[in-house]
Design a protein around this motif. Structure first.
Motif, PDB file in Angstrom:
ATOM      1  N   THR A  62       2.385   4.135   9.618  1.00 41.49           N
ATOM      2  CA  THR A  62       1.718   2.845   9.405  1.00 41.49           C
ATOM      3  C   THR A  62       0.205   2.967   9.483  1.00 41.49           C
ATOM      4  OG1 THR A  62       1.825   2.231  11.756  1.00 41.49           O
ATOM      5  CG2 THR A  62       3.703   1.620  10.369  1.00 41.49           C
ATOM      6  N   ARG A  63      -0.300   4.020  10.107  1.00 44.50           N
ATOM      7  CA  ARG A  63      -1.744   4.218  10.190  1.00 44.50           C
ATOM      8  C   ARG A  63      -2.286   4.753   8.865  1.00 44.50           C
ATOM      9  NH1 ARG A  63      -3.280   8.433  14.495  1.00 44.50           N
ATOM     10  NH2 ARG A  63      -2.988   6.712  15.982  1.00 44.50           N
ATOM     11  N   LEU A  64      -1.618   5.779   8.335  1.00 46.84           N
ATOM     12  CA  LEU A  64      -2.046   6.372   7.070  1.00 46.84           C
ATOM     13  C   LEU A  64      -1.523   5.602   5.863  1.00 46.84           C
ATOM     14  CD1 LEU A  64      -1.529  10.173   7.857  1.00 46.84           C
ATOM     15  CD2 LEU A  64      -3.636   8.836   7.994  1.00 46.84           C
ATOM     16  N   LYS A  65      -0.600   4.643   6.112  1.00 41.04           N
ATOM     17  CA  LYS A  65       0.025   3.865   5.046  1.00 41.04           C
ATOM     18  C   LYS A  65       0.677   4.805   4.029  1.00 41.04           C
ATOM     19  CE  LYS A  65      -3.308   0.141   5.678  1.00 41.04           C
ATOM     20  NZ  LYS A  65      -4.312  -0.759   5.076  1.00 41.04           N
ATOM     21  N   LYS A  66       1.573   5.635   4.577  1.00 41.80           N
ATOM     22  CA  LYS A  66       2.189   6.692   3.772  1.00 41.80           C
ATOM     23  C   LYS A  66       3.649   6.878   4.144  1.00 41.80           C
ATOM     24  CE  LYS A  66       1.493  11.587   2.620  1.00 41.80           C
ATOM     25  NZ  LYS A  66       0.646  12.784   2.873  1.00 41.80           N
ATOM     26  N   VAL A  67       4.497   7.094   3.131  1.00 42.91           N
ATOM     27  CA  VAL A  67       5.897   7.449   3.357  1.00 42.91           C
ATOM     28  C   VAL A  67       5.955   8.961   3.569  1.00 42.91           C
ATOM     29  CG1 VAL A  67       8.230   7.481   2.404  1.00 42.91           C
ATOM     30  CG2 VAL A  67       6.731   5.524   1.951  1.00 42.91           C
ATOM     31  N   LEU A  68       6.337   9.363   4.760  1.00 41.77           N
ATOM     32  CA  LEU A  68       6.356  10.786   5.096  1.00 41.77           C
ATOM     33  C   LEU A  68       7.649  11.458   4.659  1.00 41.77           C
ATOM     34  CD1 LEU A  68       4.853  10.587   8.706  1.00 41.77           C
ATOM     35  CD2 LEU A  68       3.649  10.940   6.528  1.00 41.77           C
ATOM     36  N   PHE A  69       8.770  10.754   4.792  1.00 39.14           N
ATOM     37  CA  PHE A  69      10.072  11.287   4.389  1.00 39.14           C
ATOM     38  C   PHE A  69      10.905  10.160   3.793  1.00 39.14           C
ATOM     39  CE2 PHE A  69       8.768  13.928   7.989  1.00 39.14           C
ATOM     40  CZ  PHE A  69       8.959  15.209   7.507  1.00 39.14           C
ATOM     41  N   ASN A  70      11.707  10.505   2.788  1.00 41.01           N
ATOM     42  CA  ASN A  70      12.725   9.611   2.240  1.00 41.01           C
ATOM     43  C   ASN A  70      13.967  10.470   2.045  1.00 41.01           C
ATOM     44  OD1 ASN A  70      13.295   7.901  -0.916  1.00 41.01           O
ATOM     45  ND2 ASN A  70      14.105   7.425   1.105  1.00 41.01           N
ATOM     46  N   ALA A  72       0.814  -1.219   0.000  1.00 42.36           N
ATOM     47  CA  ALA A  72       0.000   0.000   0.000  1.00 42.36           C
ATOM     48  C   ALA A  72       0.846   1.267   0.000  1.00 42.36           C
ATOM     49  CB  ALA A  72      -0.924   0.006   1.217  1.00 42.36           C
ATOM     50  N   LEU A  73       2.140   1.145   0.324  1.00 42.22           N
ATOM     51  CA  LEU A  73       3.003   2.315   0.427  1.00 42.22           C
ATOM     52  C   LEU A  73       3.479   2.783  -0.950  1.00 42.22           C
ATOM     53  CD1 LEU A  73       5.163   1.147   3.465  1.00 42.22           C
ATOM     54  CD2 LEU A  73       3.408   2.935   3.494  1.00 42.22           C
ATOM     55  N   ASP A  74       3.470   4.077  -1.158  1.00 46.15           N
ATOM     56  CA  ASP A  74       3.980   4.678  -2.388  1.00 46.15           C
ATOM     57  C   ASP A  74       5.404   5.151  -2.138  1.00 46.15           C
ATOM     58  OD1 ASP A  74       4.534   6.015  -4.710  1.00 46.15           O
ATOM     59  OD2 ASP A  74       3.017   7.585  -4.441  1.00 46.15           O
ATOM     60  N   PHE A  75       6.379   4.397  -2.658  1.00 46.75           N
ATOM     61  CA  PHE A  75       7.785   4.725  -2.428  1.00 46.75           C
ATOM     62  C   PHE A  75       8.340   5.670  -3.487  1.00 46.75           C
ATOM     63  CE2 PHE A  75       7.490   0.732   0.008  1.00 46.75           C
ATOM     64  CZ  PHE A  75       8.071   1.136   1.194  1.00 46.75           C
ATOM     65  N   SER A  76       7.519   6.052  -4.454  1.00 44.15           N
ATOM     66  CA  SER A  76       7.909   7.039  -5.474  1.00 44.15           C
ATOM     67  C   SER A  76       9.224   6.686  -6.163  1.00 44.15           C
ATOM     68  CB  SER A  76       7.986   8.443  -4.862  1.00 44.15           C
ATOM     69  OG  SER A  76       6.733   8.818  -4.336  1.00 44.15           O
ATOM     70  N   GLY A  77       9.394   5.420  -6.510  1.00 44.76           N
ATOM     71  CA  GLY A  77      10.557   5.005  -7.281  1.00 44.76           C
ATOM     72  C   GLY A  77      11.790   4.682  -6.480  1.00 44.76           C
ATOM     73  N   ASN A  78      11.748   4.852  -5.156  1.00 41.92           N
ATOM     74  CA  ASN A  78      12.907   4.526  -4.318  1.00 41.92           C
ATOM     75  C   ASN A  78      12.435   3.660  -3.152  1.00 41.92           C
ATOM     76  OD1 ASN A  78      15.615   4.556  -3.380  1.00 41.92           O
ATOM     77  ND2 ASN A  78      15.124   6.237  -1.981  1.00 41.92           N
ATOM     78  N   ALA A  79      12.129   2.409  -3.469  1.00 37.01           N
ATOM     79  CA  ALA A  79      11.488   1.532  -2.492  1.00 37.01           C
ATOM     80  C   ALA A  79      12.470   0.984  -1.466  1.00 37.01           C
ATOM     81  CB  ALA A  79      10.800   0.368  -3.208  1.00 37.01           C
ATOM     82  N   LEU A  80      12.011   0.935  -0.240  1.00 40.23           N
ATOM     83  CA  LEU A  80      12.685   0.182   0.808  1.00 40.23           C
ATOM     84  C   LEU A  80      12.475  -1.299   0.518  1.00 40.23           C
ATOM     85  CD1 LEU A  80      13.935  -0.083   3.713  1.00 40.23           C
ATOM     86  CD2 LEU A  80      11.596   0.145   4.576  1.00 40.23           C
ATOM     87  N   SER A  81      13.505  -2.116   0.684  1.00 43.09           N
ATOM     88  CA  SER A  81      13.371  -3.547   0.478  1.00 43.09           C
ATOM     89  C   SER A  81      12.249  -4.102   1.349  1.00 43.09           C
ATOM     90  CB  SER A  81      14.698  -4.242   0.834  1.00 43.09           C
ATOM     91  OG  SER A  81      14.500  -5.595   1.146  1.00 43.09           O
ATOM     92  N   LYS A 121      19.112   7.910  -0.962  1.00 43.44           N
ATOM     93  CA  LYS A 121      18.166   8.221   0.118  1.00 43.44           C
ATOM     94  C   LYS A 121      17.767   6.914   0.790  1.00 43.44           C
ATOM     95  CE  LYS A 121      16.507  12.474  -2.003  1.00 43.44           C
ATOM     96  NZ  LYS A 121      15.327  13.221  -2.537  1.00 43.44           N
ATOM     97  N   ARG A 122      18.424   6.599   1.887  1.00 40.98           N
ATOM     98  CA  ARG A 122      18.278   5.290   2.535  1.00 40.98           C
ATOM     99  C   ARG A 122      17.604   5.374   3.906  1.00 40.98           C
ATOM    100  NH1 ARG A 122      24.554   4.047   4.381  1.00 40.98           N
ATOM    101  NH2 ARG A 122      24.964   6.123   5.197  1.00 40.98           N
TER     102      ARG A 122
END
Length: 252
Positions: A116-124, A61-70, A109-110
Motif C-alpha cells: 500500500t505504500r508503493l501502490k504496487k501488486v507484488l504477487f498475484n 493506482a494499482l496495476d493488476f495486469s489484467g487480473n484485477a481484484l474486485s 490467480k485469486r
C-alpha cells in the motif's frame, strides 16, 4: 487453546501443518504514519467518505495486469487493515495487505499481495482452499478442528517455521467464531505441489489443503517472506453472516 506439543509424534506426522502455537502479545494502540502516507491522507481517523475516496484512489493506482481484484473486496480488505491498525493489532510499520478472494475459481490467480505504500501488486498467485470447503469453487467454511475447511476473515501473519510442508507461516485469526481457532487448527500458509496450473489442467481444478491457504511451491518462500511479521491477510467470501458481524468491517 490446546498445546500442539502434547500430540504424539505419530499423530503429528498425519497433520497437514504443525507448529508451536505462540501466545499472542497485546501491543499498545499506535496508528502508523505509513498507512496514512500510503493512502495520501493525514490520519486513519478521517471521515468515512474520505476513507472511501482514499481507498478508491489507491485501488485505481494499482496495476493488476489484467487480473484485477474486485474493488468491493479491496475496499473491505483495506477497511479491515485500517481497523486492525487502529486497534494496535498490526506491526505499526505495516504496509503489506494480502487478499484471497475465495468467491473465484481455484483455477484462477485469486491471491494478491499489495504494497500500500508503493501502490504496487507484488504477487498475484493461485491459492488453495480446504478439501472440505469445495472442489473447484469454495462453498463451505468452518472454524472447527478436523473440518478440513477454510476459515473466513482477517488474519495477522506471525512467524515462520519448517514443518511437514516445508517453509510455512503461522496465522493468527482475528474474527471471533470464524477463524480464531486457526492456531489451534494449525491453519498456516505453506507451499504445495498441487497448487499449480499443471495440476489444474490434469484434474480440472488445483488441489486442496486441510484448510490452509496453500500457494505454489516455488512462490512459498518469497510470498511468506514478504507478508510475515504482523501484516494483514484477508480471506474473503460473500457470506452475509460474516460480512454483517465482523468487527473489522464496521465503521469505527
Amino acid at each position: 487453546m490446546k498445546n500442539l506439543f502434547t500430540i504424539l509424534p505419530a499423530v503429528v506426522a498425519l497433520a497437514t501443518s504443525f507448529y508451536i502455537s505462540p501466545v499472542p502479545v497485546q501491543k499498545a494502540v499506535k496508528i502508523s504514519d505509513t498507512l496514512a502516507s500510503s493512502l495520501s491522507v493525514k490520519s486513519v481517523n478521517m471521515p468515512e467518505e474520505k476513507k472511501l475516496n482514499a481507498s478508491s484512489d489507491l485501488y485505481q493506482a494499482l496495476d493488476f495486469s489484467g487480473n484485477a481484484l474486485s474493488q468491493d473486496v479491496f475496499d473491505k480488505a483495506l477497511k479491515g487493515f485500517e481497523n486492525l491498525m487502529k486497534a494496535g493489532k498490526l506491526n505499526p510499520e505495516s504496509h503489506i495487505l494480502t487478499v484471497c478472494d475465495f468467491s473465484k475459481s481455484s483455477n484462477t490467480k485469486r491471491l494478491w499481495v499489495i504494497d500500500t505504500r508503493l501502490k504496487k501488486v507484488l504477487f498475484n498467485s493461485l491459492v488453495a482452499h480446504g478439501m472440505g470447503t469445495g472442489d473447484e469453487f469454495a462453498e463451505r467454511f468452518s472454524n472447527t478442528e478436523r473440518s478440513h475447511q477454510s476459515s473466513l476473515g482477517f488474519y495477522i501473519t506471525e512467524s515462520v517455521y519448517e514443518g511437514s510442508n516445508g517453509y510455512s507461516l503461522k496465522l493468527l485469526g482475528m474474527d471471533h467464531g470464524f477463524n480464531d481457532a486457526a492456531l489451534e487448527r494449525a491453519i498456516v500458509m505453506h507451499g504445495a505441489d498441487y497448487v499449480s496450473d499443471d495440476f489444474a489442467r490434469l484434474h480440472k481444478r488445483i488441489g486442496r489443503s486441510w484448510g490452509c491457504p496453500a500457494v505454489p511451491r516455488d512462490l512459498a518462500v518469497p510470498i511468506i517472506n514478504t507478508i510475515k511479521g504482523e501484516n494483514c491477510l484477508f480471506i474473503y467470501y460473500p457470506d452475509r453472516q460474516y460480512l454483517e458481524s465482523s468487527q473489522w468491517l464496521k465503521d469505527v
